[in-house]
Every structure is written in C-alpha cells, then in structure tokens.
Design an enzyme around this catalytic site. Structure first.
Site, PDB file in Angstrom:
ATOM      1  N   THR A  12       0.828  -1.194   0.000  1.00  0.00           N
ATOM      2  CA  THR A  12       0.000   0.000   0.000  1.00  0.00           C
ATOM      3  C   THR A  12       0.861   1.242   0.000  1.00  0.00           C
ATOM      4  OG1 THR A  12      -1.990   0.935   0.964  1.00  0.00           O
ATOM      5  CG2 THR A  12      -0.220   0.420   2.486  1.00  0.00           C
ATOM      6  N   LYS A  44      -8.381   2.701   2.265  1.00  0.00           N
ATOM      7  CA  LYS A  44      -7.392   2.685   3.344  1.00  0.00           C
ATOM      8  C   LYS A  44      -7.280   4.037   4.026  1.00  0.00           C
ATOM      9  CE  LYS A  44      -4.942  -0.568   0.458  1.00  0.00           C
ATOM     10  NZ  LYS A  44      -3.766  -0.733  -0.390  1.00  0.00           N
ATOM     11  N   GLY A  56      -5.120   7.106   7.789  1.00  0.00           N
ATOM     12  CA  GLY A  56      -4.739   6.210   6.707  1.00  0.00           C
ATOM     13  C   GLY A  56      -3.842   5.153   7.296  1.00  0.00           C
ATOM     14  N   SER A 135       4.724   0.696   0.961  1.00  0.00           N
ATOM     15  CA  SER A 135       5.774   0.302   0.026  1.00  0.00           C
ATOM     16  C   SER A 135       6.124   1.388  -0.982  1.00  0.00           C
ATOM     17  CB  SER A 135       5.381  -0.979  -0.699  1.00  0.00           C
ATOM     18  OG  SER A 135       4.162  -0.796  -1.374  1.00  0.00           O
TER      19      SER A 135
END
Length: 185
Positions: A12, A44, A56, A135
């Site tokens: 994500t 998210k 988030g 990521s």
C-alpha cells in the site's frame, strides 16, 4: 518521513500533505496477497471523529481497523485532542500483549497537526507537512516534496500527482485512490 525503527509494509501507499491551508490524504486501493493483486478498490483512508480527523493505514487490514477504532475511542475520551489520543494509542500499542502483535502503521491528521503512529511507540510529526507510509512511500513523499517546492499546485493536485508517480514505480501500489480532505481553520 521514515525511521529505521518503523517497519515498511509492502502492499500500500498512504500520503498526507498539508499545504496552502488544506490537508489532503490519499491511499491507493490495491490489496495484495503475496505477489497477487486480489483487490483494486480498497479504502485505506477514512474520516473519524465526526469527520474532523483523517486516518490512513498500511499493514494488515484487520489490525489497521482495530487501531482506527481504538484511536476513535481515545479521541472520544480526550475530546478530540489528537496529540493526547495519538500518544495514548502508541503507549497502549507498544505495551499491551495483544496490541503489540498488530502489524500496521497509521497516519492521523486534523486541521492543526499530522502524526505518523507506530506500534514501537513512535508518534512523529513531520517537519514539512508531508508524510507517507507503505511500500510506495518514498516515491510518493519525494514527489510531493518536489511538487510543493517547484509548482503552484494545491494540496489535492500534489497528492494526486504524487500518488500517480508512486503507482508507476511501486508494484504494490495502484492508481485507484481514496482521497479525503480537510480545510484548516
């Protein structure tokens, strides 16, 4: 805003930008299981505390939702004081037997402050109003900081463009975005 003690999650990208009187947070929609994208439109990024706080998260979904609910409870207890609530959540997260096993990172913002909250007890306020996790966080954050310094884009445009750049570089990030916005008071 990454630290050596903060685990980066693959799967994500969440980005928050505070710029020109606005706070905008975005998260990509991709959910991966190992090397397979199994969902493309996950949310998210959420509004909590009557829409006054944006959160988030990156990491295990159930863990992140649990932490979001716990932050909401802290906000209720401390009358919406995000600083106190974030510190209390991080303290619980680090010391509780059950919570310290949760694998997630969280960004929480209100009209005045931005925090990255982790299970290692970190409650970090970024220096430049830009923070990201996940990521694709390095690409998203670098793009946002460059756009703030070199363009006249507003916060939402910066977030959208930065997330598009991150999705083009990170295989665990897509361009199906959830974007939430607060206007600073």
């Amino acid at each position: 805003m990454t630290a050596n003690t903060i685990k980066q999650f693959h799967g994500t990208t969440i980005l928050a930008v505070r710029h020109q009187g606005k706070v905008v947070m975005a998260g990509d929609g991709q959910v991966t299981l190992n090397n397979i994208a199994i969902k493309h439109h996950a949310r998210k990024v959420r509004s909590i505390y009557e829409g006054k706080i944006l959160v988030g998260f990156a990491g295990a979904t159930a863990d992140a939702l649990n932490l979001s609910e716990r932050l909401q409870a802290k906000l209720d207890r401390y009358n919406g004081n995000l600083t106190r609530s974030a510190v209390e959540l991080a303290k619980d997260w680090r010391t509780d037997k059950y919570l310290r096993r949760l694998e997630a990172l969280m960004i929480a913002v209100d009209n005045n402050i931005t925090f990255l909250i982790s299970g290692t007890g970190d409650v970090i306020e970024p220096d430049h109003g830009v923070v990201s996790i996940g990521s694709g966080s390095i690409a998203a954050q670098a793009a946002a900081m460059a756009l703030i310094e070199s363009t006249r884009m507003d916060a939402r445009e910066i977030v959208e463009k930065s997330m598009k750049i991150a999705s083009g570089l990170c295989v665990f990030t897509n361009d199906c975005l959830t974007i939430k916005e607060l206007i600073e008071e």
